[in-house]
Design a protein around this motif. Structure first.
Motif, PDB file in Angstrom:
ATOM      1  N   LEU A 129     -53.973 -34.400  58.900  1.00 55.71           N
ATOM      2  CA  LEU A 129     -53.513 -34.231  57.203  1.00 55.71           C
ATOM      3  C   LEU A 129     -52.116 -35.422  57.329  1.00 55.71           C
ATOM      4  O   LEU A 129     -52.994 -35.898  55.850  1.00 55.71           O
ATOM      5  N   SER A 132     -54.433 -38.896  57.405  1.00 47.40           N
ATOM      6  CA  SER A 132     -55.363 -39.251  56.409  1.00 47.40           C
ATOM      7  C   SER A 132     -54.756 -38.868  55.102  1.00 47.40           C
ATOM      8  O   SER A 132     -55.159 -38.851  53.299  1.00 47.40           O
ATOM      9  N   ARG A 133     -53.308 -38.442  54.830  1.00 50.67           N
ATOM     10  CA  ARG A 133     -52.693 -38.304  52.995  1.00 50.67           C
ATOM     11  C   ARG A 133     -52.873 -37.234  52.126  1.00 50.67           C
ATOM     12  O   ARG A 133     -53.561 -37.202  51.672  1.00 50.67           O
ATOM     13  N   THR A 134     -53.502 -36.458  53.438  1.00 50.22           N
ATOM     14  CA  THR A 134     -54.261 -34.721  52.065  1.00 50.22           C
ATOM     15  C   THR A 134     -53.326 -34.089  52.726  1.00 50.22           C
ATOM     16  O   THR A 134     -53.925 -32.673  51.995  1.00 50.22           O
ATOM     17  N   SER A 137     -53.549 -32.391  49.134  1.00 48.37           N
ATOM     18  CA  SER A 137     -55.394 -31.557  48.282  1.00 48.37           C
ATOM     19  C   SER A 137     -55.262 -30.800  48.746  1.00 48.37           C
ATOM     20  O   SER A 137     -54.345 -29.731  49.069  1.00 48.37           O
ATOM     21  N   HIS A 204     -63.263 -35.866  53.989  1.00 46.38           N
ATOM     22  CA  HIS A 204     -62.610 -35.518  53.158  1.00 46.38           C
ATOM     23  C   HIS A 204     -62.312 -34.226  52.649  1.00 46.38           C
ATOM     24  O   HIS A 204     -61.355 -33.179  51.756  1.00 46.38           O
ATOM     25  N   LYS A 205     -63.922 -33.151  52.274  1.00 48.57           N
ATOM     26  CA  LYS A 205     -64.256 -31.869  52.460  1.00 48.57           C
ATOM     27  C   LYS A 205     -63.998 -30.954  53.504  1.00 48.57           C
ATOM     28  O   LYS A 205     -63.110 -30.358  53.491  1.00 48.57           O
ATOM     29  N   LEU A 207     -61.372 -32.192  55.339  1.00 47.86           N
ATOM     30  CA  LEU A 207     -60.116 -32.102  55.246  1.00 47.86           C
ATOM     31  C   LEU A 207     -59.399 -30.655  55.277  1.00 47.86           C
ATOM     32  O   LEU A 207     -58.316 -30.092  55.323  1.00 47.86           O
ATOM     33  N   ARG A 208     -59.580 -30.802  53.695  1.00 46.15           N
ATOM     34  CA  ARG A 208     -58.806 -30.425  52.621  1.00 46.15           C
ATOM     35  C   ARG A 208     -59.690 -28.815  52.747  1.00 46.15           C
ATOM     36  O   ARG A 208     -59.305 -27.558  52.817  1.00 46.15           O
ATOM     37  N   LYS A 211     -56.746 -28.011  55.293  1.00 44.72           N
ATOM     38  CA  LYS A 211     -55.967 -27.345  55.051  1.00 44.72           C
ATOM     39  C   LYS A 211     -55.489 -26.045  54.504  1.00 44.72           C
ATOM     40  O   LYS A 211     -54.388 -25.577  54.534  1.00 44.72           O
TER      41      LYS A 211
END
Length: 248
Positions: A129, A132-134, A137, A204-205, A207-208, A211
């Protein structure tokens, strides 16, 4: 191996000499065979055919497993005496350093309690995370919407395919303790040769979704026998590219 070489030298099996000018040395190799006892059982630590870095030994009711990765070793078993004897032998041969109970190994975090053993990859997930700078998020409850389909032509080609491939590779390793990610990550890995914008959106979803619970993992309970069960639904002719069935 050293004992075998010493025996050959004591018997003067060969004489060391200089290689004649213009001559090439002939390669040689050692061939090892499995030794058996008189009753037909294997005499020594047995290498797994599924994973060549895994060795197991069964001596009566005592079972021991040894996993090797470069210069790191994990030892597990049901007999503390057998484990102590193995560690003493390894130390006499290689001078090992005993780090105690397993806590962290190749990104895997191991925690013990009265309920059992919990294995996760929290730090590894947080590193993904962060890279990937998330980290900031908004979390989501699902990694992918139900019945959502992707094709090789979904969206425009992304500008940096290598970043997509690296991210998918790291997510594949995360599925070791996150079976809930297996389907979507395997789906996204099909487009590594030519990733598109829609593929990147789904990544990216994912990754969220990570998170929301980066410390989620697998619990091996101590009060019940471990039983692995898997379920899947087949979606016949569901792939828009190959018209083959997929599972979810």
């Amino acid at each position: 191996m050293n004992i075998e070489l010493e025996a050959l030298e004591q018997n003067r099996t060969w004489i060391i000499t200089d290689l004649p000018l213009g001559k090439d040395a002939i390669d040689c190799k050692y061939v090892y065979k499995t030794k058996f006892k008189s009753d037909g059982s294997v005499e020594r630590l047995k290498q797994s055919r599924a994973d060549y870095s895994l060795f197991t030994k069964l001596d009566g009711t005592a079972f021991i497993a040894l996993l090797v990765h470069v210069d790191d070793i994990i030892v597990a078993g049901n007999c503390s005496t057998t484990i102590t004897a193995l560690k003493s032998f390894l130390n006499s041969q290689f001078k090992i350093k005993d780090l105690g109970p397993l806590c962290y190994f190749l990104g895997l975090e191991v925690a013990r309690s009265s309920k059992g053993i919990h294995i996760c990859q929290r730090k590894y997930a947080l590193d993904i995370l962060a890279d990937s700078r998330t980290l900031g998020s908004k979390p989501t409850k699902l990694p992918i919407n139900q019945n959502f389909k992707l094709s090789k032509d979904s969206g425009d080609p992304i500008s940096d395919p290598s970043s997509y491939r690296r991210l998918i590779g790291r997510l594949l390793y995360l599925t070791l303790t996150r079976p809930d990610l297996c389907y979507v990550v395997q789906l996204l890995s099909q487009f590594m040769d030519n990733p598109r914008t829609e593929h990147s959106v789904i990544v990216h979803k994912v990754l969220r979704y990570i998170k929301a619970a980066p410390g989620q993992g697998i619990l091996l309970p101590s009060t019940s026998q471990l039983q692995l069960k898997a379920y899947c639904d087949s979606y016949w002719v569901s792939c828009p590219d190959t018209r083959r069935s997929t599972t979810g």
